[in-house]
Design a protein around this motif. Structure first.
Motif, PDB file in Angstrom:
ATOM      1  N   MET A   1       0.851  -1.203   0.000  1.00  0.00           N
ATOM      2  CA  MET A   1       0.000   0.000   0.000  1.00  0.00           C
ATOM      3  C   MET A   1       0.885   1.251   0.000  1.00  0.00           C
ATOM      4  N   PRO A   2       0.650   2.181  -0.922  1.00  0.00           N
ATOM      5  CA  PRO A   2       1.455   3.410  -0.957  1.00  0.00           C
ATOM      6  C   PRO A   2       1.264   4.222   0.319  1.00  0.00           C
ATOM      7  N   ASP A   3       2.276   5.049   0.618  1.00  0.00           N
ATOM      8  CA  ASP A   3       2.224   5.857   1.831  1.00  0.00           C
ATOM      9  C   ASP A   3       1.057   6.823   1.827  1.00  0.00           C
ATOM     10  N   ASP A   4       0.644   7.307   0.633  1.00  0.00           N
ATOM     11  CA  ASP A   4      -0.396   8.323   0.588  1.00  0.00           C
ATOM     12  C   ASP A   4      -1.791   7.735   0.405  1.00  0.00           C
ATOM     13  N   ALA A   5      -1.921   6.410   0.481  1.00  0.00           N
ATOM     14  CA  ALA A   5      -3.237   5.787   0.412  1.00  0.00           C
ATOM     15  C   ALA A   5      -3.801   5.660   1.817  1.00  0.00           C
ATOM     16  N   ARG A   6      -5.056   6.095   1.977  1.00  0.00           N
ATOM     17  CA  ARG A   6      -5.681   6.060   3.298  1.00  0.00           C
ATOM     18  C   ARG A   6      -6.970   5.253   3.218  1.00  0.00           C
ATOM     19  N   ARG A   7      -7.183   4.392   4.178  1.00  0.00           N
ATOM     20  CA  ARG A   7      -8.349   3.513   4.199  1.00  0.00           C
ATOM     21  C   ARG A   7      -9.287   3.987   5.306  1.00  0.00           C
ATOM     22  N   ASP A   8      -9.964   5.096   5.092  1.00  0.00           N
ATOM     23  CA  ASP A   8     -10.838   5.654   6.110  1.00  0.00           C
ATOM     24  C   ASP A   8     -12.195   4.959   6.075  1.00  0.00           C
ATOM     25  N   ASP A   9     -12.790   4.767   7.243  1.00  0.00           N
ATOM     26  CA  ASP A   9     -14.113   4.171   7.333  1.00  0.00           C
ATOM     27  C   ASP A   9     -14.888   4.875   8.444  1.00  0.00           C
ATOM     28  N   PRO A  10     -15.875   5.709   8.086  1.00  0.00           N
ATOM     29  CA  PRO A  10     -16.310   6.025   6.731  1.00  0.00           C
ATOM     30  C   PRO A  10     -15.369   7.040   6.080  1.00  0.00           C
ATOM     31  N   PRO A  11     -15.413   7.170   4.757  1.00  0.00           N
ATOM     32  CA  PRO A  11     -14.542   8.146   4.094  1.00  0.00           C
ATOM     33  C   PRO A  11     -14.985   9.568   4.421  1.00  0.00           C
ATOM     34  N   PRO A  12     -14.087  10.535   4.299  1.00  0.00           N
ATOM     35  CA  PRO A  12     -14.471  11.931   4.531  1.00  0.00           C
ATOM     36  C   PRO A  12     -15.592  12.332   3.587  1.00  0.00           C
ATOM     37  N   PRO A  13     -16.490  13.235   4.016  1.00  0.00           N
ATOM     38  CA  PRO A  13     -17.614  13.632   3.159  1.00  0.00           C
ATOM     39  C   PRO A  13     -17.154  14.385   1.927  1.00  0.00           C
ATOM     40  N   LEU A  14     -17.901  14.207   0.858  1.00  0.00           N
ATOM     41  CA  LEU A  14     -17.634  14.921  -0.385  1.00  0.00           C
ATOM     42  C   LEU A  14     -18.562  16.125  -0.479  1.00  0.00           C
ATOM     43  N   PRO A  15     -18.089  17.235  -1.056  1.00  0.00           N
ATOM     44  CA  PRO A  15     -18.933  18.437  -1.145  1.00  0.00           C
ATOM     45  C   PRO A  15     -20.074  18.244  -2.136  1.00  0.00           C
ATOM     46  N   ARG A  16     -21.186  18.911  -1.852  1.00  0.00           N
ATOM     47  CA  ARG A  16     -22.346  18.843  -2.736  1.00  0.00           C
ATOM     48  C   ARG A  16     -22.180  19.694  -3.987  1.00  0.00           C
ATOM     49  N   ARG A  17     -21.325  20.686  -3.907  1.00  0.00           N
ATOM     50  CA  ARG A  17     -21.180  21.644  -5.009  1.00  0.00           C
ATOM     51  C   ARG A  17     -19.754  22.140  -5.056  1.00  0.00           C
ATOM     52  N   ALA A  18     -19.451  22.897  -6.101  1.00  0.00           N
ATOM     53  CA  ALA A  18     -18.137  23.522  -6.202  1.00  0.00           C
ATOM     54  C   ALA A  18     -17.975  24.561  -5.096  1.00  0.00           C
ATOM     55  N   PHE A  19     -16.744  24.839  -4.756  1.00  0.00           N
ATOM     56  CA  PHE A  19     -16.457  25.781  -3.672  1.00  0.00           C
ATOM     57  C   PHE A  19     -16.774  27.211  -4.106  1.00  0.00           C
ATOM     58  N   HIS A  20     -17.448  27.965  -3.234  1.00  0.00           N
ATOM     59  CA  HIS A  20     -17.710  29.382  -3.455  1.00  0.00           C
ATOM     60  C   HIS A  20     -17.189  30.162  -2.258  1.00  0.00           C
ATOM     61  N   PRO A  21     -16.248  31.082  -2.439  1.00  0.00           N
ATOM     62  CA  PRO A  21     -15.823  31.923  -1.308  1.00  0.00           C
ATOM     63  C   PRO A  21     -16.988  32.788  -0.843  1.00  0.00           C
ATOM     64  N   ASP A  22     -16.947  33.218   0.393  1.00  0.00           N
ATOM     65  CA  ASP A  22     -17.981  34.080   0.940  1.00  0.00           C
ATOM     66  C   ASP A  22     -17.862  35.466   0.300  1.00  0.00           C
ATOM     67  N   VAL A  23     -18.853  35.836  -0.504  1.00  0.00           N
ATOM     68  CA  VAL A  23     -18.756  37.064  -1.282  1.00  0.00           C
ATOM     69  C   VAL A  23     -18.835  38.310  -0.400  1.00  0.00           C
ATOM     70  N   VAL A  24     -19.596  38.262   0.694  1.00  0.00           N
ATOM     71  CA  VAL A  24     -19.699  39.424   1.579  1.00  0.00           C
ATOM     72  C   VAL A  24     -18.367  39.670   2.291  1.00  0.00           C
ATOM     73  N   VAL A  25     -17.742  38.600   2.761  1.00  0.00           N
ATOM     74  CA  VAL A  25     -16.433  38.730   3.401  1.00  0.00           C
ATOM     75  C   VAL A  25     -15.401  39.212   2.388  1.00  0.00           C
ATOM     76  N   PHE A  26     -15.464  38.707   1.165  1.00  0.00           N
ATOM     77  CA  PHE A  26     -14.531  39.125   0.110  1.00  0.00           C
ATOM     78  C   PHE A  26     -14.645  40.620  -0.148  1.00  0.00           C
ATOM     79  N   LEU A  27     -15.871  41.118  -0.358  1.00  0.00           N
ATOM     80  CA  LEU A  27     -16.061  42.533  -0.653  1.00  0.00           C
ATOM     81  C   LEU A  27     -15.676  43.405   0.533  1.00  0.00           C
ATOM     82  N   ASP A  28     -16.001  42.959   1.734  1.00  0.00           N
ATOM     83  CA  ASP A  28     -15.660  43.729   2.925  1.00  0.00           C
ATOM     84  C   ASP A  28     -14.150  43.844   3.078  1.00  0.00           C
ATOM     85  N   THR A  29     -13.424  42.755   2.805  1.00  0.00           N
ATOM     86  CA  THR A  29     -11.959  42.782   2.889  1.00  0.00           C
ATOM     87  C   THR A  29     -11.370  43.686   1.821  1.00  0.00           C
ATOM     88  N   LEU A  30     -11.853  43.528   0.584  1.00  0.00           N
ATOM     89  CA  LEU A  30     -11.311  44.309  -0.525  1.00  0.00           C
ATOM     90  C   LEU A  30     -11.567  45.799  -0.323  1.00  0.00           C
TER      91      LEU A  30
END
Length: 351
Positions: free
Chosen positions: A295-324
């Motif tokens: 087994m390669p060093d970077d292979a992980r046998r998690d049970d259960p596996p980590p959750p997968l996201p439902r959608r693509a990542f979106h940064p918080d737009v309000v925090v982004f505008l406030d910072t900018l």
């Protein structure tokens, strides 16, 4: 350790707490009905460098010149004219107060704090803090800096965990919640970093490394920056990683002191909260099927596996505008155009 007491009568209002870096997600607002947790870890406090609470003035009432004197360089809907230096603590670390329902200020599911202090000292009745617990906001108590004072206890200096020890003590926060939603801390932290990355890009394309960094940064950067040749490169940099050769390093911010890790050489840095940076740096993508043989060093046998996201990542737009809006460079024409474009359509691609 420190406790905070009422300036009116001296009553102690908090348990002993120690100072930590101000959270990037402190003023984040999420969708209605999504219950956020407690902002601060038990036994800690942070100080808001920006004005907090009412009175509020709209941009046209404030004016650009006065806004810049307050550290805001692009139009925003409204600005707080409250005091700077509000102290934020976990609700469970506060005692000796009573809730005043009249000025509580509420939203659909709880208190939003927009009307000002709603907690009074139980001994003398002085308004001392603002409790926030609405479903769309992080739960916290904000102590009014004009109504409380700090009482230092033990004179010994606070123990600061070293960079190397942090990796063992704080392995990072996973980016995806068990229900498949992206962690709001990640959405806020990446939004702040993106605003600072745009400034360092000087308007040219930035090469982003593959993996989770690409999943959280590349799509938004590519959408905001104009097409053309790549001018700058981005890489993770920090304790436990090889020396960086990129132009811009994503570095960790110390969770206690707020200090940014400083790489060697002439590398521009963009800080990330330690808990986000540590996960990016040391949790690599899983190989779903181990290769033949050992087994390669970077292979992980998690049970259960980590959750997968439902959608693509979106940064918080309000925090982004406030910072900018609070970065002086936003006055440059190319960056002001990006700011106005996102402001006009805050929930369009890629946000």
């Amino acid at each position: 350790m420190t406790v905070f007491a009422c300036t009116g009568c001296g009553a102690v209002l908090t348990v002993p707490v120690s100072r930590v870096a101000f959270p990037v997600q402190a003023h984040q607002q999420v969708g209605n009905g999504l219950l956020l947790g407690v902002l601060m870890e038990p036994g800690t406090y942070a100080v808001d460098p920006e004005p907090f609470g009412p009175p509020w003035l709209r941009w046209d009432e404030f004016g650009a010149v006065e806004a810049e004197a307050h550290g805001v360089y692009a139009p925003v809907f409204a600005l707080s004219c409250g005091p700077r230096g509000a102290v934020v603590v976990a609700p469970g670390d506060v005692g000796g107060t009573v809730l005043i329902p009249g000025p509580a200020g509420g939203n659909c599911c709880g208190l939003d704090g927009q009307d000002g202090p709603n907690l009074a000292c139980a001994r003398c009745g002085r308004l001392v803090a603002t409790r926030v617990d609405d479903c769309s906001l992080w739960q916290a108590v904000w102590l009014d800096p004009d109504a409380v004072h700090r009482v230092d206890g033990d004179a010994s200096p606070q123990r600061t965990v070293g960079w190397d020890a942090l990796r063992a003590e704080r392995p990072g926060v996973e980016p995806v919640e068990p229900d498949g939603q992206w962690n709001p801390l990640w959405e806020a932290a990446v939004a702040v970093a993106l605003a600072r990355l745009l400034v360092l890009s000087t308007g040219a394309r930035v090469t982003v490394p593959d993996g989770l960094v690409a999943e959280t940064f590349r799509r938004t950067l590519d959408a905001l920056l104009p097409p053309g040749p790549t001018a700058r490169t981005l890489a993770l940099a920090g304790p436990g990683l090889p020396a960086v050769t990129a132009d811009i390093g994503l570095v960790p911010q110390h969770p206690q002191s707020g200090e940014d890790w400083a790489p060697s050489g002439s590398v521009d840095v963009v800080p990330l909260p330690w808990d986000v940076w540590a996960y990016l740096a040391f949790h690599h993508d899983r190989r779903p099927v181990p290769g033949a043989g050992a087994m390669p060093d970077d292979a992980r046998r998690d049970d259960p596996p980590p959750p997968l996201p439902r959608r693509a990542f979106h940064p918080d737009v309000v925090v982004f505008l406030d910072t900018l809006a609070r970065l002086p460079e936003v006055r440059q024409p190319w960056l002001r155009e990006i700011y106005h474009r996102v402001s006009r359509g805050p929930y369009r691609f890629p946000f």
